[in-house]
Design a protein around this motif. Sequence first.
Motif, PDB file in Angstrom:
ATOM      1  N   LEU A  43       6.302  42.604  52.649  1.00  0.00           N
ATOM      2  CA  LEU A  43       7.375  43.081  51.778  1.00  0.00           C
ATOM      3  C   LEU A  43       8.506  42.070  51.617  1.00  0.00           C
ATOM      4  O   LEU A  43       9.498  42.339  50.947  1.00  0.00           O
ATOM      5  N   ARG A  69       9.141  54.367  59.663  1.00  0.00           N
ATOM      6  CA  ARG A  69       9.526  55.503  60.505  1.00  0.00           C
ATOM      7  C   ARG A  69       9.951  56.628  59.574  1.00  0.00           C
ATOM      8  O   ARG A  69      10.769  56.434  58.671  1.00  0.00           O
ATOM      9  N   GLU A 112       6.077  57.105  63.561  1.00  0.00           N
ATOM     10  CA  GLU A 112       6.023  55.709  63.145  1.00  0.00           C
ATOM     11  C   GLU A 112       4.580  55.372  62.821  1.00  0.00           C
ATOM     12  O   GLU A 112       3.711  55.478  63.681  1.00  0.00           O
ATOM     13  N   MET A 139       1.605  48.378  51.183  1.00  0.00           N
ATOM     14  CA  MET A 139       2.745  47.736  50.536  1.00  0.00           C
ATOM     15  C   MET A 139       3.365  48.579  49.426  1.00  0.00           C
ATOM     16  O   MET A 139       4.580  48.624  49.272  1.00  0.00           O
ATOM     17  N   ASN A 140       2.553  49.250  48.631  1.00  0.00           N
ATOM     18  CA  ASN A 140       3.111  50.021  47.518  1.00  0.00           C
ATOM     19  C   ASN A 140       3.026  51.522  47.766  1.00  0.00           C
ATOM     20  O   ASN A 140       3.106  52.319  46.850  1.00  0.00           O
ATOM     21  N   ARG A 141       2.855  51.904  49.017  1.00  0.00           N
ATOM     22  CA  ARG A 141       2.786  53.312  49.389  1.00  0.00           C
ATOM     23  C   ARG A 141       3.407  53.457  50.769  1.00  0.00           C
ATOM     24  O   ARG A 141       2.715  53.553  51.789  1.00  0.00           O
ATOM     25  N   LEU A 142       4.744  53.487  50.775  1.00  0.00           N
ATOM     26  CA  LEU A 142       5.465  53.469  52.041  1.00  0.00           C
ATOM     27  C   LEU A 142       5.724  54.885  52.525  1.00  0.00           C
ATOM     28  O   LEU A 142       6.822  55.224  52.951  1.00  0.00           O
ATOM     29  N   LEU A 143       4.705  55.718  52.444  1.00  0.00           N
ATOM     30  CA  LEU A 143       4.847  57.117  52.832  1.00  0.00           C
ATOM     31  C   LEU A 143       4.519  57.275  54.314  1.00  0.00           C
ATOM     32  O   LEU A 143       3.823  56.453  54.900  1.00  0.00           O
ATOM     33  N   TRP A 177       8.105  60.827  51.635  1.00  0.00           N
ATOM     34  CA  TRP A 177       8.523  59.476  51.235  1.00  0.00           C
ATOM     35  C   TRP A 177       9.878  59.084  51.804  1.00  0.00           C
ATOM     36  O   TRP A 177      10.346  57.973  51.586  1.00  0.00           O
ATOM     37  N   THR A 198      11.188  57.578  54.235  1.00  0.00           N
ATOM     38  CA  THR A 198      10.870  56.753  55.391  1.00  0.00           C
ATOM     39  C   THR A 198      11.729  55.503  55.379  1.00  0.00           C
ATOM     40  O   THR A 198      12.349  55.167  54.365  1.00  0.00           O
ATOM     41  N   GLN A 199      11.712  54.828  56.511  1.00  0.00           N
ATOM     42  CA  GLN A 199      12.451  53.570  56.629  1.00  0.00           C
ATOM     43  C   GLN A 199      11.475  52.508  57.119  1.00  0.00           C
ATOM     44  O   GLN A 199      10.736  52.748  58.071  1.00  0.00           O
ATOM     45  N   VAL A 200      11.472  51.378  56.452  1.00  0.00           N
ATOM     46  CA  VAL A 200      10.583  50.294  56.877  1.00  0.00           C
ATOM     47  C   VAL A 200      11.151  49.674  58.144  1.00  0.00           C
ATOM     48  O   VAL A 200      12.296  49.241  58.170  1.00  0.00           O
ATOM     49  N   ILE A 201      10.351  49.674  59.231  1.00  0.00           N
ATOM     50  CA  ILE A 201      10.849  49.088  60.484  1.00  0.00           C
ATOM     51  C   ILE A 201      10.170  47.753  60.773  1.00  0.00           C
ATOM     52  O   ILE A 201      10.582  47.013  61.650  1.00  0.00           O
TER      53      ILE A 201
END
Lengths: 268, 128
Positions: free
Chosen positions: B47, B83, B90, B95-99, B106, B108-111
């Motif tokens: 990302l 998360r 967690e 990449m295009n589905r951050l669920l 949806w 969520t937070q990218v950790i």
Amino acid sequence: MCDTCGCNLTPGNKHLAFKPVAKGATAVSVLKGLLAKNDDQAGHNREHFDRRGILAINLMSSPGSGKTALLEATLVALKDEFTCAVIEGDLETENDAERIRAKGVQAHQIVTGTACHLDAHLVHDALHHMTLEGVDLLFIENVGNLVCPASFDLGQHLNVTLLSVTEGDDKPAKYPVMFRAADAMLLTKTDLLAVLDDFDPDKAETHLRNLANPAPVMRLSARKDMGMDAWLTWLREQLTAQRARVAIGQSRRPAIQSDGMKYHKATA
Amino acid sequence: MHELAVAQALVEQVDAVMGQHQARHDHDASSSDAWRATAIRVRIGPLAGVVPELLATAFPLAAAGRRMEHAALEFTHAPIQVRCQTCGAETEAAMNRLLCGACGDWHTQVISGDDLLLESVELETTPS
């Protein structure tokens, strides 16, 4: 925290930093953002904006999705309310800056030559050619490109990403790095929806949510003056929020960068 | 091809790291050995918007004539992890589905996965 003595090492990232190396050799751990120099400059730009109470907005999209047309309509609609200024980024020509100046608004054109994106240094140089005193809103129209501009902080407070309905409604799924960074997504040229049967605005919004992005989605046509009110209202709210932040000495980075970095520092 | 701009930033950073290291050593010992970089390790998540292969192509151009020009550029893969703010799980994500992989939300937070970090530089002395 610094990058020289190793105090940026935490139990969580230590394994990244130390690894055995051959005798006579040394491994220096750094763990520093690769674009640190750009980010420092971006922070400096942001200080310039905050000191003057300016709200800076980075407009990103494909070429031809209507960034300049949106600006033209926006600047006319806001001309009695706010003082605006525009930085234009293109590979060549002064055309876009001239379109903005024709609306009576200060504009500086950055000609990038072959560079596919603006960076914080280019924006800083542009600021030296501009009068920032009295400016309320600064729009930075990035180079039309859905890939590279997303990776470079310019010092803006907000990212606005445009998606015109003549493109595919799955653009957010195809260019996740760009659309994940959007603080607002504008679906533009919606007057054409009537003659296009393959663009579903709801699907575009779903693709954006799939990127875990809660950003508002606004549908508008700058040319036909449709849906502009929601966008102008959003701008007014954001400027009010920026002034409130400045009053208590705070600032804001575009959603993704700030969250991500904070999170990495806290837990990495 | 913004990878060239990233490669140039990388070269500047490695140069700064080597400069600091050299300065410290010149203090510690009387030796004036020259240091050279043998390996540079960077961590790039999908990302981050930077393609490792393109960065590897751009690096020799950016490093030509500099003291890290012969260093091997190594990449650490950073998988995408999110998360969930709703259920707290967690999970790995595309990449295009951050669920959330557990509950499908949806929010969520990218950790991990948006990293763009210079992790380490390996140095070696060449007696002068």
